[in-house]
Structures are given as structure tokens and as C-alpha cells.
Design an enzyme around this catalytic site. Structure first.
Site, PDB file in Angstrom:
ATOM      1  CE1 TYR A   1      -2.698  -3.247   0.835  1.00 13.35           C
ATOM      2  CE2 TYR A   1      -2.667  -3.053   3.044  1.00 13.35           C
ATOM      3  CZ  TYR A   1      -2.929  -3.750   2.013  1.00 13.35           C
ATOM      4  OH  TYR A   1      -3.466  -4.946   2.282  1.00 13.35           O
ATOM      5  CG  HIS A   2       4.535   1.600   1.096  1.00 11.78           C
ATOM      6  ND1 HIS A   2       5.680   0.901   1.720  1.00 11.78           N
ATOM      7  CD2 HIS A   2       3.591   1.808   1.971  1.00 11.78           C
ATOM      8  CE1 HIS A   2       5.586   0.910   2.895  1.00 11.78           C
ATOM      9  NE2 HIS A   2       4.400   1.228   3.213  1.00 11.78           N
ATOM     10  CG  PHE A   3      -0.778   2.617  -4.017  1.00 15.94           C
ATOM     11  CD1 PHE A   3      -0.319   1.470  -4.658  1.00 15.94           C
ATOM     12  CD2 PHE A   3      -1.383   2.955  -2.872  1.00 15.94           C
ATOM     13  CE1 PHE A   3      -0.844   0.255  -4.076  1.00 15.94           C
ATOM     14  CE2 PHE A   3      -2.371   1.763  -2.582  1.00 15.94           C
ATOM     15  CZ  PHE A   3      -2.123   0.352  -3.136  1.00 15.94           C
TER      16      PHE A   3
END
Length: 532
Positions: free
Chosen positions: A469-471
């Protein structure tokens, strides 16, 4: 449509970028600022206690506080789709992240400079890291003191299982380091954004103090639908609140801070993007920027190995993800490309994965349910922090309520998968140490002993890889043909419009991304003030 209200600044998105900007721009007493948030007020929701409690981050997933995207099929993962969480509420990603405080490394930022982001070297960014930090201990000689975000050492409330994990790393020959922001390679306790035992991040550190001044207006459940652009200048934002179409005008600037998925979507809906894609959706081209939505990438992650201890571990006191190992896949790398963390109380019961399917099938938030999680079970989180694979964000429709199609293209570069396999093997080695076996007698539940050789493990990784979830990257800073913003974060071809969030990173850092996004916003606020 209601009459438009005018502000000096309109900020779209209250995540790490937007909340930081609201606080810093609000330091100007004569500034009038509007902050638009698509989600609700996280600290006034039924999930308030879970938001504030550091170890309950898993309970926020799939609820109304999660965008809960589902990726396009991933060819590199046998066409699996990947559930992709993102904070949807005041604080944005700051309400669902694991609170790990890890800065981008000097070589990460040097790479940005080589990509055309001049002025973003580590030496030039360090004062802004320091500006946001209030680090309690002295493990990092360059740590900031007195900034908005309190940074504590996970060791202070560390769990005995986490301590054993570090002993196991030492047994395998990995160096033990005091602070990941002072040392590049090794195992150690994380530093965390926590204060008084509660979740830290931009809500309590930036947003609430900004609102207390009185010159920042926060509007929640307001979905931005289009930027208002007149004669090449962005003058406002159209948004929907309670079913009513509204417009807010900006006499100064509009700042898009919706994150690496929603920011390119809003730009494209407003005619800023690749002309060919815009024309497919009958959107008039305002600025032909083919890089909008391109270069989208993430830290791929797999959950495992999962182990079962022969006795229950103590209850969590911190964030559960207290320890980690940063390491290179081959010697000679300027930054680590592998990050292996350990969660000392597995936060996911079987019902969680059932709920993922339900959310993806129905599109509706899944009501949080208390799950009995076996206190004997722990898990390793191997994350590839320097992936080579790149993907995209594309419009599915010109309807603003329709989620975009996203693909981080996980596994498109086979070496990415190979490196995740290596991390799972390291996790297995840690479980097999004398330190772990003597203290906790751990047995591997997954992948399990049947997945024995590297070929079988590679297949397991391909079937189970997901998102950290590190976009980032989809509105990247630079000067090449795919650049969307200049080094001052101004959108090419449109005056008075900036993007300030993880989407502007040319490449993802070897670090959890929250701290670097706040640093970017600290710098952006100074750019804006200097140009006012």
C-alpha cells in the site's frame, strides 16, 4: 449548483500531503484555506478507537475508511488481482499505515535528481525531514527535535517476540543497528510515529492544530469531480457533497493531494493527461501530459512465512510491526532493496480474507468484526523496496464516482519475484535459529514444509504477492516526456496548480513512504509561500 465560495488555497485530499500543507499554509494568518476530503472524519467515526490504537490498523481495512481498490489482472502474478488498501477519511493514508518512521535514503533522492528533480538531494531535503520530526531518543544524530510528529523507539514498549527476532538476526550474522535513519543495512527496532501510546501521523500533528487556528475549513465526504481551469489557469474545484454539485474557487492555488491513485484520476477527469486516453472518454484536452497515470508503482509484499509458536506471545503494546531487517539482495548496492518486518501477533484471521472477497464482489464496506486471532501465530512481511516493475492508473469512465483501473504490474520484471523468494527464505532462516526455537519453538504454517525447493517457493510467492500500500509515481516530478510536475511540483501546462503527494516521486524510496510524503509537503509549503 450552489454559488461558489472563494478561498486563497483549495487543497484536495487530507492525507499526509494535504494535512501538512493545510497546517503550514495556515501559518499565514490572512490565508483562507479549504481542505476537501472524500471520506469521513476518521476521529468521529465508529472506528475512532481503532484509528487511535496503534495495533488495530488491520481493523480499518475494508471499512468505510478504506478505498479498497482492486487491481487489474497482473500478468506477472498469473493474472491474479491485488487488493489495494488506501486511507479514505481525514488523514488519508496516515490512518491506516503502520506508523514506521523511515526516511528516503540519500541514494534514493540522488536518483530523483538524476531523473530531473533538481533541488531534491538528501542534503537539500534533510532540513525538511528535521522540520517534521520530534524524535524522543538520540539514536539518529540528524533527527529533528521539536517538530509536529513525535517519533519514538519501538524498543521502549517492545514485545519479547520482537526481541527474539532480533536475536535470531544477530545469530545469522546480520548487524544490529540502533536507527534505520542513521544506518543503511541491518536489523533493528523501528522508530514509530506515536505519542502517548496512540497513533501518530498528520491528523493529530498537523490537521487538528491547523483547524484550531480558524483559517482552515475542512469539508468531509466531498468527492472532487473536476478542476476548474480557465484560460490555462486552475481557478477552483468542482465537488459533490450530499448529492449536490458544488464549486470552490481559489484566488491563489489549487493543490491536488489525493494520493497516487486519485490524483491522476482527478487530473485526467479535468483534461490533464495523455490526449489519446482522454479522447477515449470524450474529455477535452487541456494539457497533453502522457505521463499522468504512468510510472505507477508500489512495494510488493507477501505475507509469510507464517509461524505458530508453542506458547502464546504477550499482548501488543505498540504497533505490532516493531522490528525489521533492511538488506541488499546483492552486495554493493547503495541502498537496501529488501525490507523484512515481523508482526508479533498475526492480525488477520480467516474471516479477513473472506471479507476481502465480499468487499470486492459488492463494492460495499464490510462492517468491522472482532476476530479471535490466535496469539500463538506470528508472521513475516517481506517487502521489495526497490522494485523494477512499473504500471499505470487509467480511467475506466468519465464518471467521477467510478474507481480508476490500477496496475502496479507486480512481477512484470521476474527479478522482483526472485528477490521476494529470497526474503521468504531469509524469514525461514530466522524462524529456524536456535534463538527462536529455544524461546518459542516455532513451526511454519505457510508456505509450509511441502513448499520445499526454490521453484516451489517461487510459485507460492507468485500466487501470494500483494501490496504494501505504498503507491507512488503516477504524477512524477521531472523533465522527461512522462514528467507531470516540475521540481516545484507545478503541473506542466496549467498555471496555479500543483500536486503534492506520493504520486510525484519519480521512483519509490527504500523506505516506508509516509515520512517522505510529509517532507515533500513541508517543502511544497515553502515553495508556495515564497511565490505568493
Amino acid at each position: 449548483m450552489a454559488d461558489a465560495e472563494t478561498f486563497d488555497f483549495v487543497i484536495v485530499g487530507s492525507g499526509p500531503g494535504g494535512s501538512t500543507l493545510a497546517y503550514r499554509l495556515g501559518e499565514q494568518p490572512d490565508a483562507k484555506i479549504l481542505l476537501l476530503e472524500a471520506g469521513g472524519e476518521a476521529l468521529n467515526s465508529e472506528m475512532k478507537d481503532a484509528v487511535e490504537s496503534p495495533h488495530r490498523w488491520n481493523e480499518l481495512l475494508l471499512t468505510d475508511l478504506d478505498w479498497a481498490y482492486n487491481s487489474a489482472q497482473q500478468p506477472g502474478l498469473n493474472n491474479h488481482q491485488v487488493y489495494s488498501a488506501a486511507g479514505r477519511g481525514t488523514g488519508g493514508g496516515s490512518i491506516v499505515y503502520h506508523m514506521m518512521h523511515v526516511r528516503a535514503k540519500p541514494a534514493d533522492l540522488a536518483n530523483w535528481v538524476y531523473n530531473g528533480a533538481t533541488g531534491w538531494s538528501f542534503e537539500e531535503c534533510l532540513p525538511y525531514f528535521q522540520k517534521l520530526e520530534n524524535q524522543v531518543d538520540d539514536t539518529n544524530p540528524t533527527a529533528g527535535k521539536g517538530g509536529p510528529i513525535t517519533v519514538v523507539n519501538a524498543k521502549d514498549t517492545g514485545n519479547p517476540v520482537s526481541e527474539t527476532w532480533l536475536q535470531a538476526c544477530a545469530e545469522l550474522g546480520y548487524p544490529i543497528v540502533d536507527d534505520f535513519n542513521a544506518s543503511l543495512f541491518g536489523a533493528g527496532w523501528h522508530h514509530l510515529d506515536m505519542k502517548d501510546g496512540k497513533r501518530g501521523g498528520v491528523i493529530t500533528s498537523y490537521l487538528l492544530p491547523a483547524l484550531a487556528r480558524g483559517n482552515v475549513t475542512l469539508k468531509t465526504r466531498c468527492l472532487a469531480t473536476k478542476l476548474v481551469i480557465e484560460n490555462g489557469r486552475c481557478v477552483g474545484v468542482e465537488y459533490v457533497q450530499d448529492g449536490q454539485q458544488m464549486t470552490a474557487r481559489a484566488s491563489g492555488e489549487v493543490i491536488v493531494a489525493c494520493g497516487a491513485i486519485e490524483s491522476p484520476k482527478l487530473l485526467m477527469l479535468s483534461g490533464i493527461g495523455g490526449a489519446e486516453q482522454l479522447k477515449q472518454h470524450d474529455i477535452s484536452v487541456v494539457s497533453d501530459l502522457p505521463g499522468v497515470g504512468e510510472n505507477f508503482h508500489d512495494h510488493p509484499l507477501v505475507i509469510g512465512p507464517i509461524g505458530r509458536m508453542n506458547k502464546p506471545g504477550p499482548d501488543p503494546q505498540g504497533n505490532m510491526t516493531e522490528v525489521g531487517l533492511f538488506w541488499p539482495s546483492v552486495q554493493g548496492m547503495p541502498v537496501p532493496d529488501l525490507e523484512i518486518c515481523m508482526v508479533h501477533r498475526a492480525p488477520f484471521g480467516e474471516a479477513f480474507f473472506t471479507n476481502v472477497v465480499r468487499r470486492l464482489q459488492t463494492g460495499q464496506p464490510v462492517a468491522p468484526a472482532a476476530q479471535l486471532v490466535d496469539p500463538h501465530v506470528i508472521l513475516t512481511l517481506p517487502g521489495l523496496v526497490k522494485p523494477l516493475s512499473r504500471g499505470w492508473v487509467k480511467l475506466k469512465s468519465s464518471d467521477p464516482t467510478v474507481a480508476p483501473e490500477i496496475s502496479a504490474n507486480y512481477g512484470a520484471e521476474p527479478s522482483d519475484v526472485d528477490k521476494i523468494v529470497t526474503m521468504v527464505q531469509i524469514g525461514r532462516d530466522i524462524y529456524a535459529t536456535r534463538a527462536f526455537q529455544s524461546a518459542w519453538g516455532i513451526q511454519e504454517l505457510s508456505p509450509g514444509p511441502a513448499v520445499a525447493d526454490r521453484a516451489a517457493l517461487r510459485q507460492w510467492v507468485t500466487d501470494n504477492t500483494g501490496s504494501y500500500y505504498h503507491f507512488v509515481g503516477s504524477c512524477k516530478m521531472g523533465v522527461d516526456r512522462l514528467a507531470v510536475v516540475d521540481p516545484h511540483l507545478k503541473v506542466y501546462g496549467v498555471d496555479r496548480l500543483r500536486v503534492v503527494d506520493g504520486s510525484v516521486m519519480p521512483s519509490i524510496p527504500a523506505a516506508n513512504t509516509h515520512t517522505t510524503i510529509v517532507m515533500i509537503a513541508e517543502r511544497a509549503a515553502e515553495f508556495i509561500k515564497a511565490e505568493k
